[in-house]
Enzyme design. Structure first.
Site, PDB file in Angstrom:
ATOM      1  N   LYS A   1     -66.010 -46.134 -10.723  1.00  0.00           N
ATOM      2  CA  LYS A   1     -66.985 -45.365 -11.386  1.00  0.00           C
ATOM      3  C   LYS A   1     -68.463 -44.815 -10.092  1.00  0.00           C
ATOM      4  O   LYS A   1     -68.358 -45.888  -9.066  1.00  0.00           O
ATOM      5  CB  LYS A   1     -67.822 -46.195 -12.278  1.00  0.00           C
ATOM      6  CG  LYS A   1     -66.611 -45.658 -13.861  1.00  0.00           C
ATOM      7  CD  LYS A   1     -66.355 -44.357 -14.486  1.00  0.00           C
ATOM      8  CE  LYS A   1     -66.633 -43.710 -14.929  1.00  0.00           C
ATOM      9  NZ  LYS A   1     -66.739 -42.296 -14.637  1.00  0.00           N
TER      10      LYS A   1
ATOM     11  N   HIS B   1     -68.959 -37.751  -8.838  1.00  0.00           N
ATOM     12  CA  HIS B   1     -69.780 -37.007  -9.830  1.00  0.00           C
ATOM     13  C   HIS B   1     -70.674 -36.172  -9.205  1.00  0.00           C
ATOM     14  O   HIS B   1     -71.938 -35.954  -9.721  1.00  0.00           O
ATOM     15  CB  HIS B   1     -70.116 -37.544 -11.260  1.00  0.00           C
ATOM     16  CG  HIS B   1     -68.938 -38.464 -11.910  1.00  0.00           C
ATOM     17  ND1 HIS B   1     -68.040 -37.257 -12.045  1.00  0.00           N
ATOM     18  CD2 HIS B   1     -69.429 -39.379 -11.969  1.00  0.00           C
ATOM     19  CE1 HIS B   1     -67.168 -38.451 -13.263  1.00  0.00           C
ATOM     20  NE2 HIS B   1     -67.615 -39.654 -12.440  1.00  0.00           N
TER      21      HIS B   1
END
Length: 367
Positions: free
Chosen positions: A78, A96
């Site tokens: 992440k 992201h």
């Protein structure tokens, strides 16, 4: 030839128990003789430090990647904790920041500011443009589990109550048992099992969702399996509102009409009670489910949709759903990634890594 040095950082996202490298795959890399591996101690990983030690890795303190020598490749899953200091290493992770997500420039600019590099796991693709490794199957599997549990909860609880928090499971069988138990209680009250619509049913994620639904006893005739053929005409789709549970499994790569909107939801006899947005692309300006804006978490897995008519409707929008089954999901993902990790010594020319570097350079130019 000098060895590639990998540094597996500890994940910091709450309840993120997965790992970007498992003990078994670490051992396989070490057995090639081309790698040295450092693994951070982790307070939340599903894998014990001792497992990595037995595999032959070097154990280092949690968070030590920040001051690690520049030649190490920092491997994680992440996004990094929010900060502003420049990043000097090569990083392999999900970042992201390539699809205009909120705050993407702040995330991305740290890499060029430190002369670092990002190889985004989401965009490691083979020659056919297919991702070489993805958590999609277990994302769909876990999302479907929470979708069933939320629907079941609503059948036996008042509207002011929300589905309680959940914690990672040690194995798939334990999760299935809990979902079956909740479903049986709900069915004993309603006399029926829910009808579920899955969009993206032919992909990895959709396959995982359908697998869970069947394993907990949802009959095939209760599962509507939609993919490109069914959605090509463009939404909104009234069939979603007519289902009890809607599971969105699509990977959004370009703008599309919304699958559902508030106008489609605001009527008294709406069947829909639970939306599971596995993609959880809440900050994407083209989110095809524009009826909520909050990414939920395992400790509070649902957020209500602000409808004006009809029964209570909630969304599950957890962006790391596979962490509900962290060991199995990690092994599944890293096993697919392993052949490409073995190519890291040739990453300047190996097609998968070169494409990822070129894509990074392209988005840096957009800053």
């Amino acid at each position: 030839m000098s060895k590639v040095i990998l540094h597996l950082r500890a994940e910091t996202k709450p309840l993120e128990a997965r790992a970007a490298l498992t003990p078994s795959t670490a051992k396989e890399l070490l057995d090639t003789g081309r790698f040295e591996i450092f693994v951070e101690e982790s307070s939340q990983s599903t894998f014990a430090t001792e497992e990595y030690k037995k595999a032959g890795t070097n154990i280092v303190p949690e968070g030590s990647w920040v001051d690690a020598p520049k030649e190490r490749i920092i491997l994680g899953l992440k996004e990094l904790p929010e900060d502003t200091f420049p990043l000097v290493h090569e990083h392999i992770q999900f970042a992201h920041c390539y699809k205009d997500q909120s705050g993407w420039k702040g995330v991305l600019k740290r890499f060029p500011e430190g002369n670092g590099t990002l190889y985004d796991l989401e965009f490691l693709e083979d020659d056919n443009g297919r991702r070489v490794a993805a958590f999609g199957f277990y994302a769909g599997f876990a999302g479907a589990a929470l979708g069933i549990q939320d629907w079941a909860f609503k059948q036996t609880h008042a509207d002011h109550e929300n589905l309680p928090g959940v914690s990672p499971y040690g194995n798939e069988q334990a999760l299935i048992a809990d979902v079956r138990k909740d479903l049986d209680v709900a069915v004993s009250k309603t006399g029926r099992k829910p009808k579920i619509l899955v969009i993206g049913a032919l992909g990895r994620c959709g396959s995982g969702a359908i697998d869970l639904l069947k394993k907990v006893g949802i009959p095939d005739e209760n599962i509507s399996k939609w993919d490109v053929n069914e959605t090509s005409i463009g939404g909104p789709f009234k069939e979603i509102a007519e289902s009890d549970i809607f599971i969105n499994c699509i990977y959004l790569s370009q703008p599309i009409p919304p699958f559902i909107d508030l106008n489609t939801l605001n009527f008294e006899d709406r069947a829909l009670r639970t939306i599971v947005d596995v993609s959880a692309d809440t900050t994407n300006p083209h989110n095809p489910i524009p009826v909520y804006t909050v990414a939920t978490v395992f400790s509070d897995p649902t957020v209500p949709v602000e409808t004006s008519k009809g029964p209570k409707l909630s969304v599950v929008s957890i962006d790391h759903l596979p962490s509900l089954l962290p060991r199995e999901a990690s092994e599944f993902f890293v096993r697919d990634l392993l052949p490409y990790l073995k190519q890291l010594p040739e990453r300047k020319t190996a097609p998968v890594w070169k494409r990822a570097k070129d894509l990074f350079d392209h988005h840096v130019e957009r800053l």
